[in-house]
Design a protein around this motif. Structure first.
Motif, PDB file in Angstrom:
ATOM      1  N   ALA A   1      41.631  38.675  28.824  1.00  0.00           N
ATOM      2  CA  ALA A   1      40.512  38.919  29.735  1.00  0.00           C
ATOM      3  C   ALA A   1      40.346  37.776  30.729  1.00  0.00           C
ATOM      4  CB  ALA A   1      39.225  39.114  28.934  1.00  0.00           C
ATOM      5  N   THR A   2      40.483  36.546  30.249  1.00  0.00           N
ATOM      6  CA  THR A   2      40.308  35.392  31.122  1.00  0.00           C
ATOM      7  C   THR A   2      41.393  35.324  32.192  1.00  0.00           C
ATOM      8  OG1 THR A   2      39.344  34.164  29.268  1.00  0.00           O
ATOM      9  CG2 THR A   2      40.042  32.887  31.184  1.00  0.00           C
ATOM     10  N   ALA A   3      42.649  35.428  31.757  1.00  0.00           N
ATOM     11  CA  ALA A   3      43.766  35.339  32.708  1.00  0.00           C
ATOM     12  C   ALA A   3      43.737  36.491  33.707  1.00  0.00           C
ATOM     13  CB  ALA A   3      45.087  35.325  31.948  1.00  0.00           C
ATOM     14  N   LEU A   4      43.446  37.692  33.221  1.00  0.00           N
ATOM     15  CA  LEU A   4      43.420  38.852  34.107  1.00  0.00           C
ATOM     16  C   LEU A   4      42.239  38.792  35.074  1.00  0.00           C
ATOM     17  CD1 LEU A   4      44.475  41.688  31.645  1.00  0.00           C
ATOM     18  CD2 LEU A   4      45.832  40.650  33.480  1.00  0.00           C
ATOM     19  N   PHE A   5      41.126  38.248  34.615  1.00  0.00           N
ATOM     20  CA  PHE A   5      39.967  38.104  35.505  1.00  0.00           C
ATOM     21  C   PHE A   5      40.293  37.135  36.638  1.00  0.00           C
ATOM     22  CE2 PHE A   5      36.066  35.773  36.695  1.00  0.00           C
ATOM     23  CZ  PHE A   5      35.349  36.828  37.238  1.00  0.00           C
TER      24      PHE A   5
END
Length: 199
Positions: free
Chosen positions: A40-44
């Protein structure tokens, strides 16, 4: 907001990554949560980078400004990966002797990305375009795209993405950061290369 939001997301994720890495010893499901947080963090961050790139392209921003934005977000993901390893392994939450090697490599990658971002930003503000720097930025995107794809494929083939299933391996948390961080950088690089010849 485009700059602040990913910084906040990265900071919050570090806390959650440490908590879930520590909780894995008691509940294997925490490893899945850890992976989800990493993803979620990297994709955000990648999503914000792509949105910013799209906005700059829409307003016909200079090649230097666009390349600067892309490089900055790449640097942010590298820095996030570095800090995640420090938070998890540097503090002793998990023990893995190779962690600091990757911290050094990530620090160099982040530093190079931020250097390109800063230099290109200065060019944009000065209203000039340094063809050499723009070419280097493009090569940076190309090398990172290829490298990140190879990294993800390698992690899957080597079975490192399922190491969390046994307590014998302690690099599982790092592998989550590696895989999804690589995915985020690959997405930014691919979008940059596709929509802007200077990346």
């Amino acid at each position: 907001m485009s700059t602040v939001a990913p910084l906040i997301a990265a900071a919050l994720s570090l806390i959650l990554l440490v908590v879930t890495a520590d909780a894995r010893a008691e509940d294997v499901r925490m490893a899945y949560v850890h992976a989800a947080i990493s993803a979620a963090t990297a994709l955000f961050m990648a999503g914000v980078a792509i949105r910013q790139c799209r906005a700059l392209l829409a307003k016909a921003a200079s090649a230097s400004e666009i390349a600067s934005s892309n490089a900055w977000y790449m640097g942010l993901i590298w820095a996030w990966g570095m800090l995640a390893l420090v938070a998890i392994y540097g503090t002793g939450v998990l023990v893995w002797k190779e962690w600091w090697h990757f911290v050094l490599a990530f620090a160099v990658a982040a530093g190079l990305s931020f250097y390109f971002a800063s230099t290109l930003k200065k060019d944009a503000l000065a209203g000039k375009e340094d063809e050499t720097m723009l070419k280097l930025a493009r090569y940076l995107a190309m090398v990172q795209l290829a490298g990140m794809v190879i990294t993800m494929v390698g992690l899957i083939i080597d079975g490192k993405m399922v190491r969390f299933l046994t307590l014998r391996f302690t690099d599982w948390a790092a592998n989550n950061v590696f895989f999804f961080g690589a995915l985020g950088i690959a997405l930014i690089s691919a979008y940059a290369l596709r929509h802007n010849k200077h990346a």
